[in-house]
Design a protein around this motif. Structure first.
Motif, PDB file in Angstrom:
ATOM      1  N   SER A 255       0.364   3.120   3.509  1.00 49.62           N
ATOM      2  CA  SER A 255       1.622   2.495   2.900  1.00 49.62           C
ATOM      3  C   SER A 255       2.187   3.326   1.990  1.00 49.62           C
ATOM      4  CB  SER A 255       1.276   1.311   2.180  1.00 49.62           C
ATOM      5  OG  SER A 255       0.255   1.589   0.836  1.00 49.62           O
ATOM      6  N   PRO A 256       3.720   3.375   1.669  1.00 45.92           N
ATOM      7  CA  PRO A 256       4.131   4.397   0.760  1.00 45.92           C
ATOM      8  C   PRO A 256       3.542   4.830  -0.476  1.00 45.92           C
ATOM      9  CG  PRO A 256       5.963   2.762   1.877  1.00 45.92           C
ATOM     10  CD  PRO A 256       4.510   2.415   2.000  1.00 45.92           C
ATOM     11  N   LYS A 257       2.999   3.761  -1.078  1.00 48.40           N
ATOM     12  CA  LYS A 257       2.307   3.895  -2.530  1.00 48.40           C
ATOM     13  C   LYS A 257       0.944   4.870  -2.186  1.00 48.40           C
ATOM     14  CE  LYS A 257      -0.403  -0.488  -2.701  1.00 48.40           C
ATOM     15  NZ  LYS A 257      -0.569  -1.400  -3.277  1.00 48.40           N
ATOM     16  N   ASN A 258       0.427   4.776  -0.913  1.00 53.72           N
ATOM     17  CA  ASN A 258      -0.696   5.504  -0.732  1.00 53.72           C
ATOM     18  C   ASN A 258      -0.827   6.864  -0.065  1.00 53.72           C
ATOM     19  OD1 ASN A 258      -2.515   3.346  -2.004  1.00 53.72           O
ATOM     20  ND2 ASN A 258      -2.581   2.567  -0.213  1.00 53.72           N
ATOM     21  N   VAL A 259       0.474   7.139   0.185  1.00 50.64           N
ATOM     22  CA  VAL A 259       1.031   8.441   0.914  1.00 50.64           C
ATOM     23  C   VAL A 259       0.821   9.477  -0.365  1.00 50.64           C
ATOM     24  CG1 VAL A 259       2.810   9.790   1.831  1.00 50.64           C
ATOM     25  CG2 VAL A 259       2.446   7.636   2.600  1.00 50.64           C
ATOM     26  N   LYS A 260       0.879   9.423  -1.418  1.00 44.37           N
ATOM     27  CA  LYS A 260       0.723  10.280  -2.641  1.00 44.37           C
ATOM     28  C   LYS A 260       1.658  11.275  -2.321  1.00 44.37           C
ATOM     29  CE  LYS A 260      -3.046   7.850  -3.998  1.00 44.37           C
ATOM     30  NZ  LYS A 260      -4.260   8.321  -3.708  1.00 44.37           N
ATOM     31  N   ASN A 261       1.140  12.552  -2.441  1.00 43.18           N
ATOM     32  CA  ASN A 261       2.225  13.578  -2.259  1.00 43.18           C
ATOM     33  C   ASN A 261       2.189  14.327  -0.863  1.00 43.18           C
ATOM     34  OD1 ASN A 261      -0.318  14.798  -2.920  1.00 43.18           O
ATOM     35  ND2 ASN A 261       0.458  16.831  -3.809  1.00 43.18           N
ATOM     36  N   ALA A 262       1.633  13.587   0.141  1.00 37.98           N
ATOM     37  CA  ALA A 262       1.636  14.209   1.482  1.00 37.98           C
ATOM     38  C   ALA A 262       3.118  14.052   2.039  1.00 37.98           C
ATOM     39  CB  ALA A 262       0.626  13.305   2.390  1.00 37.98           C
TER      40      ALA A 262
END
Length: 765
Positions: free
Chosen positions: A116-123
């Motif tokens: 999910s977008p919130k778990n992509v972090k800075n990738a």
């Protein structure tokens, strides 16, 4: 009698701290919709632990995100929580979506991991990352979160700088929409609103104030708004450097242009054989040539001569490292970002007329039935007698007049025979329309048109296919003869996914075209029949791109599974080493395995890693090329805002209808807000139906639209429906009401009315 009755003592046992925490978690997991306070937990578990001990266990679970606090000291399970014992870690590559979510592609795993977008972090898209993943309760597919960025796919990006009192933000545009934070001491001379090049920090550090990845500005390009700057931005944002490093340029400039007698003696001499090139009018790097000569026994020899890049670009040099890093030339609408410096691509290795040039060649002897009876591969030297443009060669073929008409006609006849046999053996005609632009001096598009494919184009194409197939076949047959693996760069194409093929067949059936998807051979025949029928049926023409999307992507690998789309058991890339690094590798391995009795085996694992990198760079180049086409289409339509055009419906989505303009081939969208009435979706997303008058708009329908906006920043053309499709009376069906479970799409006026109804309606909730 006292009203305060004593509560009965809870009979149970006292749990250790660890067992208590597990028991509490299990209780909440068994009742995901319930909320409990510590006293209720004690009662439910029938334990003798005191309230403070249970409160502590709950707080530990809250810290682990297993529970979260509600009102009145109650707690509830976090439905997304997964215990560490149920979590796994893996490494993969990020495939980013426009929504900000990502799919992590893991080698050897059939299904990608959703993040999910919130778990992509800075990738970022294309990055190699380490993730933790799990399978949420009640769901079939795994989800995950990025733990660490292991390797950046792209370090440099172009965007617009926005300055704030304590930091700057560079907003990246195009396919990869994101923001990078920059400390004020790292902005160089850039001013607010400037277009800049920003480099991400190597340690993937995140700005604490903005929660965005940090970077430093390496170059200030100036005020935005220039088409040329935007084209540079497309290249950089897709990971391609515009300029070559100084050491690479220096190395290329030091290469000698002299061809020594010693070098000539090592090569087969074709300089007395009729040889010519056929290329686009604007081409500067001529990397292939064809030769022809009659033999005494009535047979004839056709040579395919390829620029000998591997002679000049030696392994482990700065030139070689840079060529591998780029892996491909990138062809945007108005420019080329080359794989090799100009000294090599346009001078040393360009097979220019009336000059001796070094080549790696493949010569084929044909009999009177136009079958290959002998073949030869090796280093050679040629002297091109004539440089044809495609248009010039086509004119000779059509008129029979000009330079070398007999030889060109014979080559064309052989090419047609090769093509005929290829299709007979299962090759699929993937030829699709290529959009081209006529530009003025500053790159502004003046005209959009579709490139014509005529005999001259296909002639060259078929001989290149022949050389690529025969080179790969040489290595493959040598492997079989020696019963030993020779790692090689194969170009492979897997069979189509049966489920996707079946889905396409149902789609085609609704449009009146029957497909046989029972076997891979039947699918190939059906695809070719579909493409033939699409030439006269606008609706089916829209299916041709969808058919291509059901196919696997062709890739480079050492694991030869054949090329399904071409119908070849063996296939490689040998014919374009100036613009493809895969071909450079092919030349090197082939040369070492040509001597009789030789068996040169490179490191297979290292070669496979190179194949993966080259395949990845190819995809990024394709993305850049498509983005540049879309950019120029939007730029072309800027001066036509407010005008009306004829178009064809080539896609239907939940948010609108995609339309390709008939004359310019520019694609835009009509959102449902810009339709003449509310519409309902038909079965299979093949049509929509007007709720007021039952008007039906189907895939392939010809309609009339008005251009409302051409947004360069979003690469988007917005349109409005002016006139629906014209149908004969017998084609117009009745339509009343909205189908069950089908979404409807109201106009803006309808949305306002809906709001009014909501305000005055019965608020039962």
């Amino acid at each position: 009698m006292s009203k305060n009755k004593k509560k009965p003592k809870i009979k149970g046992r006292k749990l250790s701290a660890k067992d208590l925490q597990r028991a509490v978690l299990r209780l909440f997991q068994r009742h995901p919709g319930k909320q409990y306070n510590p006293r209720q937990v004690i009662a439910k578990l029938k334990i003798t632990n005191n309230k403070d001990a249970v409160q502590y266990a709950i707080e530990q679970l809250v810290a682990d995100n297993a529970l979260y606090a509600k009102d009145k000291f109650k707690y509830q399970i976090n439905r997304e929580y997964v215990a560490e014992s149920d979590q796994k870690t893996a490494e993969g590559k990020v495939d980013m979506t426009r929504s900000g979510a990502a799919y992590i592609v893991i080698e050897g795993r059939e299904e990608d991991i959703y993040v999910s977008p919130k778990n992509v972090k800075n990738a970022l898209n294309g990055d190699k990352v380490k993730i933790r993943y799990w399978k949420p309760r009640g769901r079939h597919k795994a989800e995950g979160e990025v733990l660490e960025v292991l390797q950046r796919a792209t370090e440099h990006f172009v965007g617009i700088l926005q300055l704030f009192p304590r930091f700057g933000i560079v907003a990246i545009e195009g396919n990869q929409t994101m923001e990078i934070a920059v400390d004020l001491e790292d902005i160089q001379t850039a001013e607010n609103g400037d277009m800049v090049v920003v480099k991400l920090n190597e340690d993937a550090e995140v700005n604490s104030r903005t929660s965005r990845p940090k970077g430093i500005i390496t170059s200030v390009l100036g005020a935005p708004g220039s088409s040329s700057l935007d084209m540079q931005a497309i290249l950089i944002n897709n990971g391609f450097n515009i300029d070559f490093p100084p050491e690479v340029v220096k190395e290329s400039e030091e290469l000698s242009t002299e061809i020594t007698e010693e070098e000539i003696t090592k090569r087969r001499d074709f300089r007395d054989t009729l040889t010519f090139t056929i290329d686009p009018l604007t081409a500067k790097d001529f990397d292939d040539a064809l030769s022809y000569r009659k033999l005494e026994d009535g047979q004839f020899e056709i040579g395919v001569h390829i620029a000998d890049v591997s002679h000049y670009v030696q392994p482990k040099t700065a030139l070689d490292n840079e060529a591998y890093k780029r892996s491909t030339s990138v062809y945007l609408v108005d420019r080329v970002c080359p794989m090799l410096p100009e000294k090599i691509s346009n001078e040393l290795c360009s097979l220019r007329p009336h000059e001796d040039k070094l080549t790696f060649s493949a010569a084929f002897v044909f009999d009177k039935e136009m079958k290959v009876v002998r073949r030869w591969f090796g280093k050679a030297i040629i002297h091109s007698d004539r440089r044809f443009t495609y248009e010039e060669a086509q004119e000779v073929l059509e008129s029979g007049e000009g330079d070398h008409p007999e030889e060109l006609q014979l080559l064309n006849n052989v090419a047609k025979k090769l093509r005929e046999r290829r299709f007979k053996h299962g090759s699929i005609d993937f030829a699709s329309e290529e959009v081209r632009f006529r530009l003025d001096e500053d790159g502004t598009p003046l005209e959009v048109y579709v490139k014509e494919r005529k005999d001259a184009h296909m002639l060259v194409e078929d001989f290149m296919l022949l050389a690529n197939r025969e080179v790969a076949g040489f290595i493959g047959k040598k492997e079989k003869a020696r019963n030993k693996v020779i790692p090689f760069v194969y170009r492979v194409h897997d069979e189509p996914d049966p489920d996707k093929a079946l889905e396409l067949s149902l789609f085609a059936k609704a449009l009146g075209f029957e497909m046989d998807v029972s076997t891979s051979e039947a699918i190939a025949k059906s695809y070719n029949m579909l493409i033939t029928r699409a030439e006269t049926d606008p609706a089916l023409k829209m299916l041709a791109p969808l058919a291509i999307r059901t196919m696997a992507k062709a890739v480079y690998t050492t694991n030869n599974i054949g090329h399904y789309g071409l119908g070849f058991e063996y296939y490689s890339h040998f014919t374009s080493p100036i613009r493809r690094y895969s071909d450079v590798l092919t030349h090197r391995i082939l040369e070492l395995n040509l001597p009789k009795g030789s068996m040169h085996i490179v490191n297979g694992n290292e070669l496979e890693e190179k194949c993966k990198h080259i395949s990845n760079q190819e995809r990024r180049a394709t993305d850049a090329e498509r983005e540049s086409i879309k950019y120029k289409q939007v730029e072309f339509m800027e001066k036509h805002v407010g005008e009306e055009f004829a178009g064809v419906v080539n896609g239907i989505a939940d948010f609108g209808v995609f339309v390709e303009l008939t004359e310019s081939h520019c694609e835009g969208m009509i959102t449902y807000d810009n339709m003449d009435q509310p519409y309902d979706m038909g079965d299979g997303r093949l049509s929509i139906h007007g709720r007021h008058d039952g008007q039906q708009i189907r895939m392939g329908d010809e309609i009339r639209v008005k251009v409302l906006e051409a947004d360069i920043k979003r690469r988007r053309i917005e349109m409005a429906l002016v006139e629906g499709p014209k149908r004969k009376p017998e084609e117009i069906g009745t339509f009343s009401g909205r189908p069950k479970n089908k979404p409807s799409f109201p106009r803006k006026s309808d949305k306002k009315n809906d709001k009014g109804r909501r305000r005055t309606g019965n608020r039962r909730k």
